[in-house]
Design a protein around this motif. Structure first.
Motif, PDB file in Angstrom:
ATOM      1  N   HIS A 112       0.857  -1.192   0.000  1.00  0.00           N
ATOM      2  CA  HIS A 112       0.000   0.000   0.000  1.00  0.00           C
ATOM      3  C   HIS A 112       0.887   1.233   0.000  1.00  0.00           C
ATOM      4  CE1 HIS A 112      -3.725   2.145   1.937  1.00  0.00           C
ATOM      5  NE2 HIS A 112      -3.062   2.957   1.137  1.00  0.00           N
ATOM      6  N   HIS A 115       1.590   5.050  -2.543  1.00  0.00           N
ATOM      7  CA  HIS A 115       1.100   5.877  -3.649  1.00  0.00           C
ATOM      8  C   HIS A 115       2.282   6.611  -4.283  1.00  0.00           C
ATOM      9  CE1 HIS A 115      -3.103   5.551  -2.011  1.00  0.00           C
ATOM     10  NE2 HIS A 115      -2.426   5.430  -0.882  1.00  0.00           N
ATOM     11  N   LYS A 160      -8.902  -0.983  -4.735  1.00  0.00           N
ATOM     12  CA  LYS A 160      -9.320  -0.264  -3.537  1.00  0.00           C
ATOM     13  C   LYS A 160     -10.574   0.528  -3.842  1.00  0.00           C
ATOM     14  CE  LYS A 160      -7.792   3.111  -0.082  1.00  0.00           C
ATOM     15  NZ  LYS A 160      -6.850   4.145   0.323  1.00  0.00           N
ATOM     16  N   TYR A 169     -13.234   3.545  -1.910  1.00  0.00           N
ATOM     17  CA  TYR A 169     -13.305   4.554  -0.846  1.00  0.00           C
ATOM     18  C   TYR A 169     -14.749   4.739  -0.393  1.00  0.00           C
ATOM     19  CZ  TYR A 169      -8.501   6.112  -1.757  1.00  0.00           C
ATOM     20  OH  TYR A 169      -7.132   6.185  -1.883  1.00  0.00           O
ATOM     21  N   TYR A 217     -14.350  10.867   0.681  1.00  0.00           N
ATOM     22  CA  TYR A 217     -13.830  11.766  -0.370  1.00  0.00           C
ATOM     23  C   TYR A 217     -14.826  11.847  -1.530  1.00  0.00           C
ATOM     24  CZ  TYR A 217      -9.294  11.016   1.922  1.00  0.00           C
ATOM     25  OH  TYR A 217      -8.284  10.905   2.825  1.00  0.00           O
ATOM     26  N   HIS A 240     -11.210   1.637   2.113  1.00  0.00           N
ATOM     27  CA  HIS A 240     -10.955   2.799   2.976  1.00  0.00           C
ATOM     28  C   HIS A 240     -12.280   3.097   3.668  1.00  0.00           C
ATOM     29  CE1 HIS A 240      -9.117   6.973   3.713  1.00  0.00           C
ATOM     30  NE2 HIS A 240     -10.257   6.920   4.383  1.00  0.00           N
ATOM     31  N   HIS A 267      -5.489   0.588   6.366  1.00  0.00           N
ATOM     32  CA  HIS A 267      -5.033   1.615   7.322  1.00  0.00           C
ATOM     33  C   HIS A 267      -5.925   1.777   8.552  1.00  0.00           C
ATOM     34  CE1 HIS A 267      -7.719   3.995   4.832  1.00  0.00           C
ATOM     35  NE2 HIS A 267      -6.841   4.232   3.888  1.00  0.00           N
ATOM     36  N   SER A 306      -5.392  10.107   6.659  1.00  0.00           N
ATOM     37  CA  SER A 306      -6.717   9.605   7.028  1.00  0.00           C
ATOM     38  C   SER A 306      -6.761   8.095   6.960  1.00  0.00           C
ATOM     39  CB  SER A 306      -7.781  10.170   6.081  1.00  0.00           C
ATOM     40  OG  SER A 306      -7.893  11.544   6.263  1.00  0.00           O
ATOM     41  N   ASP A 349       1.478   2.967   3.493  1.00  0.00           N
ATOM     42  CA  ASP A 349       0.565   4.004   2.989  1.00  0.00           C
ATOM     43  C   ASP A 349       1.337   5.287   2.663  1.00  0.00           C
ATOM     44  OD1 ASP A 349      -1.648   5.254   2.044  1.00  0.00           O
ATOM     45  OD2 ASP A 349      -2.671   5.435   3.973  1.00  0.00           O
ATOM     46  N   ALA A 384       2.181   8.293   1.052  1.00  0.00           N
ATOM     47  CA  ALA A 384       1.416   9.220   0.204  1.00  0.00           C
ATOM     48  C   ALA A 384       2.133  10.563   0.302  1.00  0.00           C
ATOM     49  CB  ALA A 384      -0.025   9.299   0.664  1.00  0.00           C
ATOM     50  N   ASN A 410      -4.053  14.859   2.018  1.00  0.00           N
ATOM     51  CA  ASN A 410      -4.041  13.737   2.951  1.00  0.00           C
ATOM     52  C   ASN A 410      -2.925  12.778   2.620  1.00  0.00           C
ATOM     53  OD1 ASN A 410      -6.169  12.751   4.988  1.00  0.00           O
ATOM     54  ND2 ASN A 410      -7.276  14.135   3.611  1.00  0.00           N
TER      55      ASN A 410
END
Ligand code: DUC
Ligand code: ZN
Ligand code: ZN
Length: 479
Positions: A61, A63, A154, A156, A159, A186, A242, A292, A319, A321, A345
């Protein structure tokens, strides 16, 4: 005559997710071809000096170079992201090909290949992000892409530009069941967050620290519960990503206790940061730790440790990011003092993930070395269909290996990291383990403090349908 091995790693004290053994490791053409004692001399020789030699980390995970539509730019592309990963002992990454609303999923994947191709230093696979579950996506694109090796995606629950509604979630879960894909979720309730954010902003509470108040554990608990209910309805495994604290952990444990295939992931920020790291009023530095779900408190850090140790979580990811703090395309892209809801985020961590868990998990006795390997490599390979090529030390597996230096004591410092972010949220945290050597398919990419990778040497990895994504068999076998 050419030698049997391109390289032999001698005196390796190896651990996999299951075993501990001492061996020489023979490598030919990037693959482990022998494990034994007294192997014949290789073209090159490395003496591991009895150090731990572990499977390279797999970051399931992170980005890199992910498109955004709010004026921010991710600081790491596939070059700097995979370079940073390699220097921290990670040999495979699985970032996200993001579908923007209105975009075809196939186009999102093709675009992401363009971004990765000539740059990646280590091997990589893709998860997809499904943000627009149109009829074409559900009935044509997802099935086709899953069969081409993109076997996880994934979704969400928060958002505005990414979230799926309940019915859409059920529909994509149903496709995942049909096609054998792993769904990462998420889980935060978008409407609760919107309502809380509006109240906070109206009250003039705009500083980064209010990010945590706008996303309390309740919103994570509610969405986790709902996601689990949908997965039960559709009868499909899911992975909650997460996870930040007690309330979501309780939901996952409950589901596991019911026999549901509900998996959990957590990340370093929930072990090493708290909401206090988001700063005080008017303290923009706190933006550096906005992610987040937000980090919680010390008590919840302990809950997350417990869930790692007890097996509630299967995977530990960064994660990563990455957004820079300085400049006008990162954390502060919308101005010098944006309100918390306008701040990008995500936090960096691809290079520090393994050293943090090794030092504070294994070296403190909280978990054993096999658990460490499972959480950071083997289980990740299994969860996303890369096992047994990745995630183990075995004859036939790729020679993705890390020789660990556990004689070191150092403080994490951004100066020593290889990402393209201008800070690390883990600055000053002490570690007593760091990779001495990282090997990716037999090539050394990091050794004794020197980055030795070559852009473009990383290969794309099509993934199998993951075994953990299979629905549970409920009827007893008559045999
Ligand atoms: N979720 C992620 O997985 N990464 C960064 C931001 C987010 O909300
Ligand atoms: Zn997320
Ligand atoms: Zn993420």
């Amino acid at each position: 005559m050419s030698k049997l091995f391109d390289c032999v790693i001698r005196n390796a004290h190896c651990a996999t997710a299951a075993d501990i053994f001492d061996a020489d490791i023979g490598i030919k053409e990037g693959v482990i071809t022998a494990l034994g004692k007294g192997l014949p001399e290789g073209e090159t020789e490395i003496d591991a000096k009895g150090r731990w030699v572990l499977p390279g980390g797999i970051d399931g995970h992170c980005h890199f170079d992910q498109p955004t539509n709010d004026g921010t730019v991710m600081a790491d592309d596939f070059l700097s992201g995979t370079r940073s990963a390699a220097c921290g002992g990670t040999t495979t990454v699985i970032p996200f090909a993001l579908q923007q609303k209105g975009q075809s999923l196939k186009a999102a994947v093709a675009d992401y290949h363009e971004r990765a191709g000539q740059k990646a230093v280590i091997d990589y696979a893709f998860h997809m992000i499904v943000s627009d579950a149109t009829e074409t996506v559900l009935s044509e694109e997802l099935p086709a892409l899953i069969s081409q090796g993109y076997t996880s995606f994934k979704i969400y629950m928060t958002y505005d530009d990414l979230k799926l509604g309940d019915r859409e979630i059920i529909d994509v879960l149903s496709v995942a069941r049909e096609e054998g894909a792993m769904v990462m979720i998420h889980a935060e309730n978008a409407d609760c967050i919107a309502w809380l954010t509006e109240r906070l902003l109206k009250a003039g509470k705009t500083a980064p620290k209010y990010h945590a108040e706008s996303r309390p554990m309740l919103v994570e608990r509610e969405a986790t519960h709902r996601a689990i209910a949908f997965a039960e309805l559709v009868d499909v495994p899911i992975l909650i990503v997460h996870v930040s604290g007690r309330e979501a952990v309780e939901q996952i444990r409950w589901a596991q206790g019911q026999g549901l295939r509900v998996y959990g992931e957590t990340c370093p920020q929930y072990l090493f940061l708290t909401a206090e790291d988001l700063g005080l009023d008017d303290d923009m530095e706190g933006a550096k730790c906005i992610c987040s779900p937000p980090p919680r408190d010390k008590g919840n850090q302990q809950v997350i440790w417990n869930a790692l140790e007890s097996g509630t979580f299967q995977v530990f990811s960064s994660d990563h990011a990455p957004f820079r703090f300085a400049g006008n395309d990162g954390k502060l892209a919308t101005g010098e003092t944006p309100s918390f809801d306008q701040i990008a985020n995500g936090i960096p961590g691809v290079e520090t993930r393994l050293a943090l868990l090794f030092s504070h998990g294994v070296n403190t006795g909280r978990m054993d070395i096999n658990q460490f390997v499972g959480l950071t490599s083997t289980n990740v390979a299994k969860m996303y269909g890369l096992y047994p090529r990745k995630g183990s030390i075995a004859v036939g597996a790729d020679a993705d290996l890390v020789i660990w230096d556990t004689d070191t004591v150092r403080s994490i410092s951004n100066d020593q990291l290889h990402h393209n972010v201008d800070y690390t949220p883990y600055e000053g945290i002490k570690v007593n383990a760091w990779p001495a050597t990282t090997m990716s398919r037999g090539r050394i990419v990091w050794q004794d403090g020197r980055y030795l990778g070559t852009p473009g040497m990383g290969q794309f990895l099509p993934c199998d349908r993951p075994t953990p994504a299979k629905p549970k068999v409920t009827a007893p076998d008559p045999l």
